[in-house]
Design a protein around this motif. Structure first.
Motif, PDB file in Angstrom:
ATOM      1  N   ALA A 282      -1.907   4.320   4.955  1.00 36.45           N
ATOM      2  CA  ALA A 282      -2.681   3.209   5.366  1.00 36.45           C
ATOM      3  C   ALA A 282      -3.678   2.857   4.103  1.00 36.45           C
ATOM      4  CB  ALA A 282      -3.355   3.416   6.793  1.00 36.45           C
ATOM      5  N   GLY A 283      -3.638   1.394   3.806  1.00 38.71           N
ATOM      6  CA  GLY A 283      -4.724   0.963   2.812  1.00 38.71           C
ATOM      7  C   GLY A 283      -4.081   1.518   1.216  1.00 38.71           C
ATOM      8  N   ARG A 284      -3.221   2.224   1.168  1.00 38.52           N
ATOM      9  CA  ARG A 284      -2.750   2.489  -0.175  1.00 38.52           C
ATOM     10  C   ARG A 284      -1.283   1.817  -0.609  1.00 38.52           C
ATOM     11  NH1 ARG A 284      -3.295   8.856  -0.550  1.00 38.52           N
ATOM     12  NH2 ARG A 284      -2.343   8.307  -2.506  1.00 38.52           N
ATOM     13  N   THR A 285      -1.129   1.618  -1.830  1.00 40.25           N
ATOM     14  CA  THR A 285       0.016   1.000  -2.120  1.00 40.25           C
ATOM     15  C   THR A 285       1.097   2.106  -2.616  1.00 40.25           C
ATOM     16  OG1 THR A 285      -0.965  -0.880  -3.333  1.00 40.25           O
ATOM     17  CG2 THR A 285       1.291  -0.701  -4.249  1.00 40.25           C
ATOM     18  N   SER A 286       2.313   1.731  -2.093  1.00 41.50           N
ATOM     19  CA  SER A 286       3.598   2.753  -2.313  1.00 41.50           C
ATOM     20  C   SER A 286       4.704   1.845  -2.894  1.00 41.50           C
ATOM     21  CB  SER A 286       3.964   3.512  -0.904  1.00 41.50           C
ATOM     22  OG  SER A 286       2.937   4.073  -0.473  1.00 41.50           O
ATOM     23  N   ASP A 287       5.570   2.419  -3.969  1.00 36.77           N
ATOM     24  CA  ASP A 287       6.484   1.872  -4.413  1.00 36.77           C
ATOM     25  C   ASP A 287       7.754   2.302  -3.988  1.00 36.77           C
ATOM     26  OD1 ASP A 287       4.582   0.691  -6.119  1.00 36.77           O
ATOM     27  OD2 ASP A 287       5.022   2.165  -7.964  1.00 36.77           O
ATOM     28  N   ALA A 311       1.874  -6.904  10.463  1.00 33.19           N
ATOM     29  CA  ALA A 311       0.579  -7.678  10.489  1.00 33.19           C
ATOM     30  C   ALA A 311      -0.358  -6.926   9.383  1.00 33.19           C
ATOM     31  CB  ALA A 311       0.034  -8.219  11.434  1.00 33.19           C
ATOM     32  N   GLY A 312      -0.837  -7.487   8.704  1.00 37.04           N
ATOM     33  CA  GLY A 312      -1.897  -6.880   7.634  1.00 37.04           C
ATOM     34  C   GLY A 312      -1.276  -6.052   6.598  1.00 37.04           C
ATOM     35  N   PRO A 341       0.440  -0.715   3.166  1.00 34.60           N
ATOM     36  CA  PRO A 341       0.157  -0.969   4.772  1.00 34.60           C
ATOM     37  C   PRO A 341      -1.396  -1.414   5.102  1.00 34.60           C
ATOM     38  CG  PRO A 341       1.537   1.020   4.325  1.00 34.60           C
ATOM     39  CD  PRO A 341       0.977   0.516   2.945  1.00 34.60           C
ATOM     40  N   GLY A 342      -1.481  -2.131   5.816  1.00 30.37           N
ATOM     41  CA  GLY A 342      -2.791  -2.455   6.448  1.00 30.37           C
ATOM     42  C   GLY A 342      -3.669  -1.229   6.545  1.00 30.37           C
ATOM     43  N   ASP A 349       6.105   5.119  12.491  1.00 32.76           N
ATOM     44  CA  ASP A 349       7.078   4.536  11.924  1.00 32.76           C
ATOM     45  C   ASP A 349       6.988   3.135  12.134  1.00 32.76           C
ATOM     46  OD1 ASP A 349       8.015   6.973  10.832  1.00 32.76           O
ATOM     47  OD2 ASP A 349       9.567   7.177  12.409  1.00 32.76           O
ATOM     48  N   TYR A 350       7.577   2.408  10.961  1.00 34.15           N
ATOM     49  CA  TYR A 350       7.462   1.100  10.957  1.00 34.15           C
ATOM     50  C   TYR A 350       8.742   0.445  10.498  1.00 34.15           C
ATOM     51  CZ  TYR A 350       2.315   1.250  12.030  1.00 34.15           C
ATOM     52  OH  TYR A 350       1.218   1.759  12.489  1.00 34.15           O
TER      53      TYR A 350
END
Length: 402
Positions: A282-287, A311-312, A341-342, A349-350
């Motif tokens: 959450a709140g962090r970028t993953s590649d 959303a988010g 992710p927001g 899981d999303y």
């Protein structure tokens, strides 16, 4: 005196008459002998003076030379006339011969005429002559006629009712073909094709389900078959010529087929290792690396990348304007998606959907994303526990013996 002259004259006349009679007798005897020698003469014959042939045939024809002269003799023999392009010779025993000894009477002498018919031949009648000669007036010539009709001149045939078909890549093409044996005997034909690499061609006799590599055809009979043609996956659009052959011991037949592959379009979205899941925070970028593949047979241009996120959430790509300029037919391009992710996302899981799209087609894939949150208070609790444990240890060491 006159009597003497008369007597001498009579003697001369008698002598002259005797000479004339003797000469006449000798002449008659000579004529009789010559007539007896030449009356029967030589006679060439064969049981089959007229034969139907096909181009490329090799023939062995028995020939008999009979002698009716009244005595044995040696005769010169040869193939005295041969159509242009034909080849032939005479054989006696195991030898090629030019002279043969012939006994008098019905026994005669036996020979074999070998004839090679050219492979290229038009319809018509052709004559080969065999000659025998044993002296003036003692000779004979045997003409043998070889007939080539339209069916034989054209050999057999291998044809297809509809030799050209078209379809997209992945289409299985079926051609209806007919093989005809115009020969005088049953023939076994080997079946093959010169299809491009990667193409599959098979032959199935009509009314059967088993694919074959050879087929038996009776004389004067036709055999139907299905020629199945399968192009390789992703074959480029275009025209493809496929020649199919039926080869027997005496002839090679062929039929030319054409397959026209029309344009087919397709895009898929996946990953290099085929995994459709990844972890994120959450709140962090993953590649995540996406593989966009052109599964059609036509080059694609201006492929845009899109996504469907909770959303988010946000996503960006390592492609300018989220655009892939082009992907060749059968080719692929790897794209890195930066997924964030927001910050309020909870652990769980999303589902994220990624789509590649151009004017002709599109493809998409759903990814399962496992989101984890930062456990700051968990870390604080661990520190407190460690501190408490350390304090208790100190107390036990200090007051444990009292």
């Amino acid at each position: 005196m006159e009597d003497v002259v008369a007597i001498r004259g009579n003697r001369t006349v008698k002598r002259l008459g005797a000479l004339i009679a003797l000469g006449a007798a000798a002449f008659l005897m000579l004529m009789k002998a010559h007539t007896a020698y030449g009356a029967g003469g030589l006679a060439l014959n064969t049981d089959y003076p007229g034969i139907s042939v096909k181009p490329g045939d090799n023939l062995n024809i028995p020939v008999m030379l009979e002698n009716g002269t009244g005595s044995s003799l040696n005769a010169d023999v040869k193939v005295s006339s041969m159509p242009e392009g034909w080849e032939g010779y005479l054989q006696g025993g195991s030898y090629q011969i030019s002279r043969i000894h012939v006994k008098n009477g019905n026994e005669g002498g036996e020979m074999t005429l070998h004839v090679t018919v050219p492979k290229e031949l038009t319809e018509g009648s052709y004559t080969v002559e065999v000659s025998a000669f044993a002296g003036e007036g003692i000779a004979d010539t045997l003409p043998i006629t070889f007939m080539v009709n339209e069916a034989n001149a054209g050999k057999g045939s291998f044809t297809s009712e509809y030799p050209q078909q078209e379809g997209t890549a992945g289409t299985n093409f079926s051609f209806s073909a007919t093989l005809i044996n115009n020969g005088l005997k049953q023939a076994s034909y080997s079946l093959s094709s010169n299809a491009p690499a990667g193409w599959s061609v098979s032959f199935t006799p009509t009314g059967e389900s088993t694919k074959v590599a050879a087929i038996e055809v009776e004389s004067g009979v036709s055999k139907g078959m299905t020629v199945s043609v399968t192009p390789p996956e992703g074959v480029p659009a275009g025209e493809y010529n496929i020649s199919c052959s039926a080869v027997s011991a005496e002839e090679t037949l062929s039929t030319d087929l054409k397959v026209v592959i029309t344009g087919s379009y397709g895009l898929t979205v996946g990953t290099p290792d085929d995994r459709l899941s990844f972890d994120a925070y959450a709140g962090r970028t993953s590649d995540v690396t996406l593989t966009v593949k052109n599964t059609g047979n036509v080059d694609l241009e201006n492929i845009t990348l899109n996504s469907s996120l909770p959303a988010g959430w946000t996503v960006s790509y390592n492609m300018e304007n989220n655009l892939i300029p082009s992907i060749p037919a059968g080719g692929s391009v790897d794209v890195v998606a930066h997924v964030k992710p927001g910050s309020e996302s909870i652990t769980g899981d999303y589902v994220n959907s990624f789509t590649a799209q151009c004017d002709q087609t599109q493809g998409s894939a759903d990814f399962r994303v496992s989101v984890k949150t930062k456990t700051v208070w968990g870390i604080v609790a661990v520190v407190i526990i460690l501190c408490t444990a350390g304090g208790l240890g100190y107390v036990f060491r200090k007051y444990g013996r009292r």
